[in-house]
Scaffold this active site. Structure first.
Site, PDB file in Angstrom:
ATOM      1  N   LYS A   1       0.177   4.239  -0.229  1.00 54.14           N
ATOM      2  CA  LYS A   1      -0.433   5.420   0.420  1.00 54.14           C
ATOM      3  C   LYS A   1      -0.186   6.672  -0.440  1.00 54.14           C
ATOM      4  O   LYS A   1      -0.189   6.556  -1.669  1.00 54.14           O
ATOM      5  CB  LYS A   1       0.072   5.546   1.858  1.00 54.14           C
ATOM      6  CG  LYS A   1      -0.164   4.253   2.654  1.00 54.14           C
ATOM      7  CD  LYS A   1       0.044   4.396   4.135  1.00 54.14           C
ATOM      8  CE  LYS A   1      -0.217   3.055   4.832  1.00 54.14           C
ATOM      9  NZ  LYS A   1      -0.108   3.119   6.286  1.00 54.14           N
TER      10      LYS A   1
ATOM     11  N   SER B   1       3.713  -2.148  10.438  1.00 49.41           N
ATOM     12  CA  SER B   1       5.170  -2.174  10.648  1.00 49.41           C
ATOM     13  C   SER B   1       5.799  -3.503  10.249  1.00 49.41           C
ATOM     14  O   SER B   1       6.774  -3.949  10.881  1.00 49.41           O
ATOM     15  CB  SER B   1       5.520  -1.816  12.106  1.00 49.41           C
ATOM     16  OG  SER B   1       5.131  -0.483  12.389  1.00 49.41           O
TER      17      SER B   1
ATOM     18  N   HIS C   1      -9.396   1.085   5.435  1.00 49.86           N
ATOM     19  CA  HIS C   1      -8.106   1.338   6.086  1.00 49.86           C
ATOM     20  C   HIS C   1      -8.319   2.322   7.241  1.00 49.86           C
ATOM     21  O   HIS C   1      -9.125   3.241   7.140  1.00 49.86           O
ATOM     22  CB  HIS C   1      -7.100   1.898   5.081  1.00 49.86           C
ATOM     23  CG  HIS C   1      -5.708   1.869   5.603  1.00 49.86           C
ATOM     24  ND1 HIS C   1      -5.249   2.788   6.521  1.00 49.86           N
ATOM     25  CD2 HIS C   1      -4.680   1.016   5.374  1.00 49.86           C
ATOM     26  CE1 HIS C   1      -3.987   2.494   6.822  1.00 49.86           C
ATOM     27  NE2 HIS C   1      -3.618   1.431   6.142  1.00 49.86           N
TER      28      HIS C   1
ATOM     29  N   GLY D   1       2.772   2.182  10.908  1.00 47.90           N
ATOM     30  CA  GLY D   1       3.731   3.260  10.748  1.00 47.90           C
ATOM     31  C   GLY D   1       4.483   3.624  12.021  1.00 47.90           C
ATOM     32  O   GLY D   1       5.146   4.660  12.084  1.00 47.90           O
TER      33      GLY D   1
ATOM     34  N   GLY E   1       5.090   1.277   4.637  1.00 50.98           N
ATOM     35  CA  GLY E   1       6.402   1.885   4.413  1.00 50.98           C
ATOM     36  C   GLY E   1       7.406   1.005   3.685  1.00 50.98           C
ATOM     37  O   GLY E   1       8.087   1.464   2.752  1.00 50.98           O
TER      38      GLY E   1
ATOM     39  N   GLU F   1      -5.050  -5.029  10.854  1.00 48.29           N
ATOM     40  CA  GLU F   1      -4.049  -3.989  11.053  1.00 48.29           C
ATOM     41  C   GLU F   1      -4.329  -3.270  12.369  1.00 48.29           C
ATOM     42  O   GLU F   1      -5.150  -2.335  12.404  1.00 48.29           O
ATOM     43  CB  GLU F   1      -4.106  -2.964   9.915  1.00 48.29           C
ATOM     44  CG  GLU F   1      -3.820  -3.546   8.542  1.00 48.29           C
ATOM     45  CD  GLU F   1      -3.269  -2.494   7.601  1.00 48.29           C
ATOM     46  OE1 GLU F   1      -2.235  -2.772   7.003  1.00 48.29           O
ATOM     47  OE2 GLU F   1      -3.841  -1.406   7.488  1.00 48.29           O
TER      48      GLU F   1
ATOM     49  N   GLU G   1      -6.680   4.721   8.202  1.00 46.37           N
ATOM     50  CA  GLU G   1      -6.458   6.135   7.864  1.00 46.37           C
ATOM     51  C   GLU G   1      -7.703   6.739   7.226  1.00 46.37           C
ATOM     52  O   GLU G   1      -7.998   7.923   7.416  1.00 46.37           O
ATOM     53  CB  GLU G   1      -5.226   6.251   6.951  1.00 46.37           C
ATOM     54  CG  GLU G   1      -3.945   6.001   7.744  1.00 46.37           C
ATOM     55  CD  GLU G   1      -2.802   5.383   6.974  1.00 46.37           C
ATOM     56  OE1 GLU G   1      -2.841   5.367   5.726  1.00 46.37           O
ATOM     57  OE2 GLU G   1      -1.864   4.880   7.620  1.00 46.37           O
TER      58      GLU G   1
ATOM     59  N   ASN H   1       0.873  -1.176   0.000  1.00 48.64           N
ATOM     60  CA  ASN H   1       0.000   0.000   0.000  1.00 48.64           C
ATOM     61  C   ASN H   1       0.906   1.221   0.000  1.00 48.64           C
ATOM     62  O   ASN H   1       1.492   1.552   1.018  1.00 48.64           O
ATOM     63  CB  ASN H   1      -0.899  -0.032   1.254  1.00 48.64           C
ATOM     64  CG  ASN H   1      -1.744   1.223   1.377  1.00 48.64           C
ATOM     65  OD1 ASN H   1      -1.795   2.037   0.460  1.00 48.64           O
ATOM     66  ND2 ASN H   1      -2.410   1.375   2.514  1.00 48.64           N
TER      67      ASN H   1
HETATM   68  O1  LIG Z   1      -1.688  -0.540   4.663  1.00 47.69           O
HETATM   69  C1  LIG Z   1      -0.643  -0.695   5.279  1.00 47.69           C
HETATM   70  C2  LIG Z   1      -0.567  -0.462   6.704  1.00 47.69           C
HETATM   71  O2  LIG Z   1      -1.176   0.725   7.081  1.00 47.69           O
HETATM   72  C3  LIG Z   1       0.773  -0.694   7.321  1.00 47.69           C
HETATM   73  O3  LIG Z   1       1.625   0.413   7.137  1.00 47.69           O
HETATM   74  P1  LIG Z   1       3.143   0.278   7.665  1.00 47.69           P
HETATM   75  O4  LIG Z   1       3.686  -0.984   7.065  1.00 47.69           O
HETATM   76  O5  LIG Z   1       3.821   1.509   7.156  1.00 47.69           O
HETATM   77  O6  LIG Z   1       3.067   0.195   9.157  1.00 47.69           O
END
Ligand SMILES: O=C[C@H](O)COP(=O)(O)O
Length: 254
Positions: free
Chosen positions: A11, A212, A95, A173, A234, A167, A97, A9
């Protein structure tokens, strides 16, 4: 037999140059990997470019959101048919967010789930508890409520061929992943919750972990029986790290 799926993802990251560079690097890194589905979800404006760059590869195109409406006066929105038209398959909905910054409700997310299924696309339904909910021991209750929004309106059969991403919000993150045992316990709860309505559907549904995930912790997460891959934020922006995660999933589930 479930096959793992690792999805990136991206983002709100990327530009024209980066899309071509990252996809070229992913293609090189992943050309020989088998046994794990791989998908990427770039920002919507780059979907067509990404589809072109992915041509002939085994990496599948995904997207980060969809509107619940099919067409009409909904400025700024993207429909399921549009995503299908540009070649996207796995569509992230719910998600945290979007739940947080765009105030998306369980009911709206369930509607999006139905719209995607009707269009022949694969929902990637994100669920998970906040830090406060986790501290209060409400993890299972929160996940059950988020699942029930779909189960009560569309039935367990809607999860046939669908993907769930657990998640925990506190892990997104932050660099603080759930431990393999913590994640496994919730994944098993999710599968058991669906199994109460349909055991066969529960057995085949892919349940990704997200939060993460990185090159260092992925392999241990994937040793858990109910963790079927990952939704990666990320680390999906770096081809080498993302490739390590994909290879770890393929190896663990071989
Ligand atoms: O969609 C992915 C998640 O929000 C995980 O993000 P992250 O791997 O940056 O923690």
């Amino acid at each position: 037999m479930r096959h793992p799926l690792v999805m990136g993802n991206w983002k709100l990251n990327g530009n024209t140059h980066m899309v071509n560079e990252l996809i070229a690097a992913l293609r090189a890194e992943l050309s020989t990997v088998e046994g794990c589905g791989v998908a990427i979800a770039p920002p919507e404006v780059y979907l067509s470019q990404a589809k072109h760059a992915l041509s002939g590869s085994r990496i599948v195109l995904g997207a980060q959101n969809v509107d619940s409406n099919l067409s009409g006066a909904f400025t700024g929105e993207i429909s399921a048919d549009m995503l299908k038209d540009v070649g996207a398959k796995y569509i992230i909905i719910g998600h945290s967010e979007r739940r947080t910054y765009h105030k998306e409700s369980d009911e709206l997310i369930a509607k999006k789930f139905g719209v995607l299924k009707a269009a022949g696309l694969t929902p990637v339904l994100c669920i998970g508890e906040t830090d406060a909910e986790n501290e209060a021991g409400q993890t299972q209750a929160v996940c059950a409520k988020q699942l029930d929004a779909v189960l009560s309106t569309l039935g367990a059969e809607a999860f046939q061929g669908a993907v769930i991403a657990y998640e925990p919000v506190w892990a997104i993150g932050t660099g603080k992943s759930a431990t393999p045992a913590q994640a496994q316990a919730v994944h098993k709860f999710i599968r058991d919750h669906i199994a109460k309505q349909d055991a066969a559907v529960a057995e085949q549904v892919i349940i990704q972990y997200g939060g993460s995930v990185n090159a260092a912790n992925a392999a241990e997460l994937f040793t858990q029986p109910d963790i079927d891959g990952a939704l990666v934020g990320g680390a999906s922006l770096k081809a080498d790290a993302f490739a390590v995660i994909v290879k770890a999933a393929a190896a663990a589930k071989a």
